[in-house]
Write an enzyme that holds these catalytic residues in place. Structure first.
Site: not given
Ligand code: ADP
Length: 320
Positions: A110, A189, A192
């Site tokens: 970040k 990966k 959002k």
């Molecule tokens: P983002 O990366 O979209 O901001 P978050 O960090 O809020 O998503 O993740 C919320 C949950 O979803 C966490 O438990 C995270 O490990 C899982 N997660 C997010 N993106 C993925 C992905 N591409 N593959 C598997 N799990 C994911």
């Protein structure tokens, strides 16, 4: 066995969230006592618009209930409705070394992206540790990117127990290897924050358009293709049966099939698989009172549990 996980209401949920976190959590509610919450306090580290946060929190609640979370089985609540957790965060911060937090990839990423390093961002894993430890959780289903935060939680719990006596259960992360990282449209990966995601409850047209944008290599229609490196295939297998997956892999290897056709198959499969969830979500959306009362009842159950842990921690540390 107690299972716990949380998700930030920082935007629309996508299929990476679904396979990485929601689906495993919903499946685990059959096996153990599940606590699932919407991490609105964590989301404050990135969301600054109150109206947006309120709306996203409601949307995430709808999404989970639509995807099979059963509030009779699982304790489902908003993080901010359990003030015991924020109080516990302070007690845990006493035994949290700066170096442990400085090493967190998520924090470093970040900062590298130019986000201002405030205390909330830095202490994020301590709040997460309090979330997990307050309910004496055994298992924490998360995606790979959150594994380090669960390890930090373990370190903090061990340090506290060693210093003040046995108060906390040491949790284990639960990572599903097959779906450990769901790839996004560009092959990174799915996230959002990279805008490479496919929303779980997106519009039909937008969902199709996004799938058509998935990056593939430049092989011609006639060329044999490698299913193991193709992102369209990787997403298809998440929704398809083993048989369907095997058949598509054979067609890839044989050549004569274009990526356009594979993308259409992926869209059809994904859209149909999510249809029952969409229908349930539309019903729930008409009943916001039910959603709110579900979250409040969940918070009451969560608070009772967190109170017990907080009291034990306060006793151990000498502030009872
Ligand atoms: P983002 O990366 O979209 O901001 P978050 O960090 O809020 O998503 O993740 C919320 C949950 O979803 C966490 O438990 C995270 O490990 C899982 N997660 C997010 N993106 C993925 C992905 N591409 N593959 C598997 N799990 C994911």
């Amino acid at each position: 066995m107690r299972v716990l996980s949380g998700i930030q209401p920082s935007g629309k949920l996508h299929i990476g969230n679904y396979f990485g976190m929601m689906k495993p959590a919903v499946e685990l509610q059959e096996k153990g006592e599940t606590f699932l919450f919407i991490a609105d306090y964590h989301a404050l580290t990135s969301v600054t618009d109150g109206a947006f946060l309120r709306k996203s929190t409601f949307d995430v609640a709808l999404d989970f209930l639509a995807c099979g979370l059963d509030p009779r089985r699982a304790v489902f609540f908003r993080q901010s409705d359990v003030p015991e957790v924020t109080e516990l965060t302070w007690l845990l911060s006493i035994v949290t070394p700066m170096g442990l937090l400085e090493r967190c990839h998520s924090y470093k990423d970040k900062i590298a992206k130019g986000i201002a390093p405030n205390h909330g961002l830095f202490a994020y894993p301590v709040l997460m540790a309090a979330d997990i430890l307050a309910y004496q959780s055994n298992l924490v289903p998360v995606g790979k990117d959150q594994k380090q935060h669960v390890e930090v939680t373990r370190d903090i719990a061990v340090k506290f127990n060693n210093a003040y006596g046995q108060v906390f259960t040491i949790p284990e992360p639960s990572i599903r290897e097959k779906v450990a990282v769901v790839p996004g449209l560009d092959g990174q990966k799915m996230s959002k924050s990279y805008n490479n995601h496919i929303e779980l409850f997106g519009e039909k047209k937008d969902t199709r358009a996004r799938i058509m944008r998935i990056v593939t290599d430049s092989k011609t229609l006639a060329d044999p293709k490698d299913p193991d490196t193709c992102k369209v295939f990787a997403l298809y297998r998440l929704f398809a049966t083993e048989d369907e997956t095997r058949r598509l892999a054979e067609r890839y290897r044989a050549g004569g099939m274009g990526y356009g056709e594979a993308k259409k198959m992926l869209f059809e499969r994904l859209w149909n698989c999510l249809a029952p969830f969409r229908a349930r979500r539309a019903e729930l959306e008409k009943n916001p009172g039910y959603v709110e009362s579900t979250l409040r009842q969940g918070a009451e159950r969560a608070r009772a549990e967190a109170r017990r842990t907080l009291d034990a921690a306060r006793r151990a540390i000498g502030v009872d």
